[in-house]
Each structure stands twice: as structure tokens, then as C-alpha cells.
Design a protein around this motif. Sequence first.
Motif, mmCIF file in Angstrom:
data_model
loop_
_atom_site.group_PDB
_atom_site.id
_atom_site.type_symbol
_atom_site.label_atom_id
_atom_site.label_comp_id
_atom_site.label_asym_id
_atom_site.label_seq_id
_atom_site.Cartn_x
_atom_site.Cartn_y
_atom_site.Cartn_z
ATOM 1 N N LEU A 141 -2.435 29.948 14.678
ATOM 2 C CA LEU A 141 -2.452 29.656 16.507
ATOM 3 C C LEU A 141 -3.963 30.332 16.786
ATOM 4 N N TRP A 142 -5.531 30.719 16.480
ATOM 5 C CA TRP A 142 -6.663 31.245 16.858
ATOM 6 C C TRP A 142 -6.956 30.126 16.441
ATOM 7 N N GLU A 143 -7.381 28.846 14.978
ATOM 8 C CA GLU A 143 -7.850 27.910 14.547
ATOM 9 C C GLU A 143 -7.644 27.438 15.890
ATOM 10 N N ARG A 144 -6.595 26.750 15.465
ATOM 11 C CA ARG A 144 -5.918 25.493 15.830
ATOM 12 C C ARG A 144 -5.662 25.356 17.668
ATOM 13 N N ARG A 145 -5.394 26.275 18.069
ATOM 14 C CA ARG A 145 -5.042 26.575 19.800
ATOM 15 C C ARG A 145 -6.208 27.328 20.046
ATOM 16 N N PRO A 203 -10.138 26.166 20.286
ATOM 17 C CA PRO A 203 -10.719 24.452 21.547
ATOM 18 C C PRO A 203 -9.917 24.892 22.501
ATOM 19 N N PHE A 204 -8.731 25.306 22.985
ATOM 20 C CA PHE A 204 -8.278 26.141 24.061
ATOM 21 C C PHE A 204 -9.691 26.645 25.042
ATOM 22 N N GLU A 205 -10.440 27.861 24.917
ATOM 23 C CA GLU A 205 -11.307 27.842 25.311
ATOM 24 C C GLU A 205 -12.673 27.825 25.218
ATOM 25 N N ARG A 206 -13.018 26.459 24.419
ATOM 26 C CA ARG A 206 -14.157 26.016 24.246
ATOM 27 C C ARG A 206 -13.698 25.067 25.593
ATOM 28 N N ASN A 207 -12.813 23.592 25.226
ATOM 29 C CA ASN A 207 -11.903 23.510 26.288
ATOM 30 C C ASN A 207 -12.377 23.978 27.916
ATOM 31 N N LEU A 208 -11.956 24.975 27.857
ATOM 32 C CA LEU A 208 -11.805 26.267 29.061
ATOM 33 C C LEU A 208 -13.685 25.741 30.037
ATOM 34 N N ARG A 209 -14.377 26.458 28.375
ATOM 35 C CA ARG A 209 -15.323 26.664 28.875
ATOM 36 C C ARG A 209 -16.334 25.844 29.894
ATOM 37 N N SER A 210 -16.523 24.451 28.974
ATOM 38 C CA SER A 210 -17.008 23.156 29.567
ATOM 39 C C SER A 210 -16.299 22.112 30.056
ATOM 40 N N ARG A 238 -0.490 21.705 24.834
ATOM 41 C CA ARG A 238 0.067 21.707 24.974
ATOM 42 C C ARG A 238 0.052 20.263 26.269
ATOM 43 N N PRO A 239 -0.815 18.665 26.312
ATOM 44 C CA PRO A 239 -1.245 17.688 26.804
ATOM 45 C C PRO A 239 -0.434 17.444 28.717
ATOM 46 N N ALA A 240 -1.042 17.323 29.507
ATOM 47 C CA ALA A 240 -0.118 17.579 30.659
ATOM 48 C C ALA A 240 -1.326 16.762 31.685
ATOM 49 N N ASN A 241 -0.827 16.011 32.428
ATOM 50 C CA ASN A 241 -1.363 15.304 33.516
ATOM 51 C C ASN A 241 -0.971 16.281 35.644
#
Length: 396
Positions: free
Chosen positions: A189-193, A196-203, A322-325
Motif C-alpha cells: 500500500l505504501w509503495e504502490r499507492r 505516488p498519491f503524495e507525489r501527485n498531491l504535491r505536484s 481511484r481514477p476520477a474526473n
Amino acid sequence: MLRIGLTGGMGAGKSTVARVLAECGAVLIDSDVIAREVVAPGTDGLAALVEAFGRGILAADGSLDRPALAAVAFADDEARATLNSITHPRVGKRTAELISAAPADAVVVQDIPLLVENGLAPLMNLTVIVDVPAETRIRRLVEFRGVAEADARARIAAQATDEQRREVADVLLDNSGEPGAVDAAVRELWERRLVPFERNLRSGTVAASGGYRLVPHDPEWEAQARRLIARLWVACGPAARGIEHIGSTAVPGLPAKDMLDIQITVADLDAADGVRDALGAAGFPLKPDVTHDNPKPTADDPDGTDRALWAKRLHGNADPGRPANVHIRVDGTPGQRFALAFRDRLRADADLREEYLAVKRDAEAKASGLTGEAAGDAYYAVKEPWFDEVYRRLLG
């Protein structure tokens, strides 16, 4: 920073999951530890408890006798409410201080036993539930913590049910196995979600979608949408006139791309722009390259060329799990009305569902083997002319 809510019933093993996440690099904020701090000897929290429940809740050395407190505080709803009114504000204040002190790129894991009961899940970017059947948890409390069975059952009965926890669970970790069995799932969970979630959120990056492949309808889509909608309401507040699950995933039984579509209805585009930063912080960054829906012929625009009628804002979920538009449309505009009318007609009209599915299958075939913009262009080249025709049927 990324805020993760971690919870589970008594005896579920939250501490084990929290320990593994901390080993991975998470900043752990343990509500139980904070709850002890705010009622330590000499604090105003302890003084307030003594005033409410009497000196019988104190140990010989003047510290809090937690079993004695539990015996009176869990006796009925009124006593429990009194306890919560004393401890929760103090825990909340200290929690806010610790969150403020965490690095900007942190994954903050908040271990909160009563996260569900106190309605805190929508405040988190993600909620992780440690899931263990109630009877197993009771056995663990009796065997390993020395809790009397009647007391264990009373405490568990006073908490949220397993079903209520699962309703808010973005991630459900099964910890009913042998000690240590859940560790690998936590690290994955840490590595795969989470990373990456934190990195996406920050950027400010939207997570990649699964492409244009159709999958069978997932009964979990509706619950997943409810969780996202709850977060969106917190982020938007009164700027939102309505937030609804739309698109193919909102139609029971209809195969679809594994991409949730949510519509936020606002008064005008200024309102949409006004919630941009709040949505980004909640995990839904803006997609700046999308500023309108594909125009369709309307009574006011028979040629379907007036892009201004179809202006919108589009955000996406930064969570790779969880991809979402998230479409933000102005109340009463053609795009806003069509999204709801089309969803509702699909739910009610089996013939239209079959017609739409055939179009989707054709579009999927045209996009097969292509990547990037080429795949999208091929997919929508099939769907958009059909949408033009359906719009006239529904709203033209």
C-alpha cells in the motif's frame, strides 16, 4: 501533505499497521497517545474529568485510572458524550499542532479509533480500515489484553459496526490472520499507492487513468463515488449547489471504463475557480487544458458551435488507486443538465443502455492498440456524434 486516516475496531490491530507505516516513513499521529497526553497529571483535561466523573477515576498516585474511567464513561450514551466533550477538543487542538509541524511532503497517518463515529473520514485524503470480524476482536481482547468478555462486547457495541467502517474505507486491510501476515500488504500500500498519491498531491498531478478499456460494472463504484463526494463537499462548502455521481459508472449493470465521473454544480465559473485550491488540497487538482465540453446542437445554437455554452472546469483525482474526473459545471447550462438527464435515462431505459453499450464497444475497438491522444481521439470520434444525437432526443 497527504493525510491518511487509519482506524479499526478495538482489537483489530491498528497499532501493527501504524508501526509498519511508520517504518516505511510515515509521520504517525496517534490519537490514543495524544488522548493520554491531554489528561496527564496536572492538565486541565484531567481536572475536567474529575469534575465530571468524580475522584474515583484517579489512581493512588493521582494519575488517571483508565479502567475506572471506562467503567463509568461507557455506562450510557450521556456519560460517553460527556467524556467526548472533554477529550475531543483537546485532542483536536494537539493534533492540529502536530500536523502543522510535519514536513510539507509528509505522508501523515492519523491513527484515530473513533474516526468513523466522529465523521472524520471526509477530512482525510484517504481512509484505511483495519478489518477484523467482531468475534475475532473480542477473542483477542480477552486472551491478549485481559479484558473481561462482557466489557469487551460492551466496548465494541459502543463503536461503529463493521459495515459502517467498510462504507468509509478507501482501503480495507484484512488483519484476521496470524501476527505479521498483514505487514506485506501495508508495505505494498505504501509503495504502490501512498507514495505516488503524495507525489501527485504535491505536484498537482492527476493520476493516470486506465485507458479506454471497458470492464464489467463494479458494484463498489457507487460506494467509492460516495466517499469522493463527501470529500468534495468538505472542499467546496457552500460554493457547491449539488455534487452527484454521473456517467456510466453511475448506471447499475453498465460496463464502463474504470473512471468515476462526479459533477459539481455551481452558480457560475467564478465559483468554480474559487474552489480550485481547496479541491487541489483535498486531492483533486485542476486539469487546466480542459475548459469546456464538446459543444452539441441546441435550440439556441443549432450548429453546435458555441463553446461558451459548454464552458466548465475539470479536476481529477490524484489518488492512483481511484481514477476520477470531477466536472464543475454551471447550474442550468446544457452540459450540466445533459449529464444528469443522460444518467437518469440510462438508468431507466434498457434499450438506450444497450444502444450506448454498442457505441462504447465500437469506440473501444477503434482505440485498441493506440496510446495517448491518438487513443482518445479514436474513442471520442465514435462517441461524440452519438452524444449529439442523444442530446437532441433528451433535451433538444
